[in-house]
Design an enzyme around this catalytic site. Structure first.
Site, PDB file in Angstrom:
ATOM      1  N   ASP A 246      37.967  22.808  32.100  1.00 41.36           N
ATOM      2  CA  ASP A 246      38.056  24.110  31.433  1.00 41.36           C
ATOM      3  C   ASP A 246      39.527  24.455  31.190  1.00 41.36           C
ATOM      4  O   ASP A 246      40.291  23.595  30.792  1.00 41.36           O
ATOM      5  CB  ASP A 246      37.305  25.176  32.256  1.00 41.36           C
ATOM      6  CG  ASP A 246      37.898  25.400  33.635  1.00 41.36           C
ATOM      7  OD1 ASP A 246      38.526  24.469  34.187  1.00 41.36           O
ATOM      8  OD2 ASP A 246      37.749  26.514  34.176  1.00 41.36           O
TER       9      ASP A 246
ATOM     10  N   GLY B 102      42.880  25.680  40.219  1.00 43.82           N
ATOM     11  CA  GLY B 102      42.575  27.056  40.597  1.00 43.82           C
ATOM     12  C   GLY B 102      41.955  27.059  41.983  1.00 43.82           C
ATOM     13  O   GLY B 102      41.208  26.145  42.338  1.00 43.82           O
TER      14      GLY B 102
ATOM     15  N   GLU C  89      36.983  17.816  37.354  1.00 37.87           N
ATOM     16  CA  GLU C  89      35.896  18.801  37.463  1.00 37.87           C
ATOM     17  C   GLU C  89      34.487  18.218  37.496  1.00 37.87           C
ATOM     18  O   GLU C  89      33.601  18.792  38.130  1.00 37.87           O
ATOM     19  CB  GLU C  89      35.996  19.824  36.319  1.00 37.87           C
ATOM     20  CG  GLU C  89      37.146  20.803  36.458  1.00 37.87           C
ATOM     21  CD  GLU C  89      38.489  20.260  35.988  1.00 37.87           C
ATOM     22  OE1 GLU C  89      39.483  20.989  36.092  1.00 37.87           O
ATOM     23  OE2 GLU C  89      38.545  19.100  35.520  1.00 37.87           O
TER      24      GLU C  89
ATOM     25  N   GLY D  16      43.343  23.681  36.895  1.00 33.76           N
ATOM     26  CA  GLY D  16      44.064  24.882  36.508  1.00 33.76           C
ATOM     27  C   GLY D  16      45.558  24.680  36.381  1.00 33.76           C
ATOM     28  O   GLY D  16      46.229  25.411  35.648  1.00 33.76           O
TER      29      GLY D  16
END
Length: 376
Positions: free
Chosen positions: A146, A66, A138, A115
């Site tokens: 996530d 992302g 991450e 992402g």
């Protein structure tokens, strides 16, 4: 519209080919792209003429994650709630893909991170190639795996998901096939022919059709000698431990008994990562084992809101890695021993004291097949 050019759409009979088109940014997902993908996936689900959706990336990446730079910018200005909207939309897209009643085929020909995993791994078929590089990096950025990663990482063999999620280790196409993140492996030179054959889908049974075509093209690559997946017994021994501190001390004992570069690199990765990220990531993956994909995304949304608000830990060393790129983040708390259990606990709680804040509202889903209901 920018989002139109950032997600290219091809109509091929009853197949829709979507291409992520920000090659200079390695197809990192911006807010417009996420909104556009969600709109398209929902529309195709309602369209009886669409049987298959193929998702791929332009250039050398499928999707490198992302695009969180605007989010970090908002956090720096004290506007973390704007960032919450970005994650809410992204997780809603992940949920729709995870519960999609039609066939999604993701072609992971290149870099797949963060992402990028969220918009592919939840789908039915994931094609790796010799160019695939997969990672969930991450913890080195002050965040945690996530996009529903606590669901799919926790379902990998043994404790391989903890290893991948905590260390940010890079896996190649053969490894992601072996551990189940990919469903098929196809040499990149055969992808054009594969797409052409997939576009001949009939109306009777798209799942069986796609599977038959993919099986005809797939190969079974050899795992490289130094592959982490070859070390699953060591990974299970170390990453099954209850705490991050115990994981590291078990790895250190292994390093004394049988020194090798893989163990040293694994220890270095854990020592470089954000202490708060490591602790919340481990708990997140462990909880994910016993939760459906929707529950995982709702919990991850709580967690990411706490991370952005920055009251428990101020790991905007994330900013140093993502924006300033000095690669020398100043983590706070600085050490694992300073990240107490009660601080970890806070990340998993609702933010009821935050005015107007609500838990993630997942898009309503209807008439789901039993194979999908089992994921809920």
């Amino acid at each position: 519209m920018a989002s139109q050019s950032q997600v290219l759409v091809e109509d091929k009979s009853s197949v829709r080919i979507l291409t992520l088109n920000r090659p200079k940014q390695m197809n990192a997902l911006c807010s417009n792209m996420i909104t556009r993908l969600l709109q398209l996936f929902l529309a195709y689900e309602e369209d009886p003429n669409v049987k298959l959706v193929i998702l791929k990336g332009q250039g050398r990446a499928f999707c490198a994650g992302g695009d969180v730079r605007p989010v970090v910018g908002d956090i720096v200005q004290g506007k973390w709630r704007l960032g919450a909207d970005f994650f809410s939309d992204q997780y809603s897209l992940n949920y729709v893909m995870a519960t999609y009643s039609k066939v999604q085929i993701s072609i992971l020909n290149g870099i797949v991170m963060g992402g990028g995993a969220g918009v592919s791994i939840h789908g039915r078929f994931r094609i790796a190639t010799e160019k695939t590089v997969f990672a969930m990096p991450e913890t080195a950025l002050g965040l945690f795996p996530d996009v529903g990663a606590s669901y799919f990482l926790s379902r990998l063999p043994g404790f391989f998901g903890e290893y991948v999620g905590l260390t940010g280790a890079r896996l190649d196409g053969a490894e992601i096939l072996a551990c189940g993140l990919a469903t098929h492996f196809v040499p990149s030179t055969r992808l054009t022919a594969l797409e052409e054959d997939l576009c001949r889908v009939g109306s009777s049974d798209p799942v069986t059709f796609a599977e038959t075509i993919l099986n005809a093209y797939t190969q079974h690559p050899h795992l490289k000698q130094h592959s982490a997946y070859h070390r699953l017994h060591v990974i299970d021994r170390c990453f099954s431990r209850k705490t991050v501190e115990e994981i590291i001390s078990t790895l250190e004992k292994e390093a004394i008994e049988e020194p090798n570069e893989w163990i040293s690199a694994t220890i270095r990765a854990l020592e470089k990562a954000s202490p708060s990220s490591l602790k919340i990531s481990l708990r997140s993956i462990r909880e994910g084992r016993y939760q459906g994909v929707g529950q995982c995304l709702i919990r991850e949304f709580r967690m990411v809101c706490h991370v952005m608000k920055g009251e428990i830990s101020k790991d905007l060393g994330y900013r140093a890695v993502v924006i300033e790129k000095d690669k020398n983040p100043k983590w706070e708390p600085r050490g694992l021993e300073e990240m107490k259990d009660n601080m970890v606990e806070q990340y998993f709680k609702r933010m009821d004291e935050e005015k107007g804040w609500e838990d993630l509202k997942l898009p309503p889903r209807k008439a789901l097949p039993s194979s999908i209901i089992s994921k809920l």
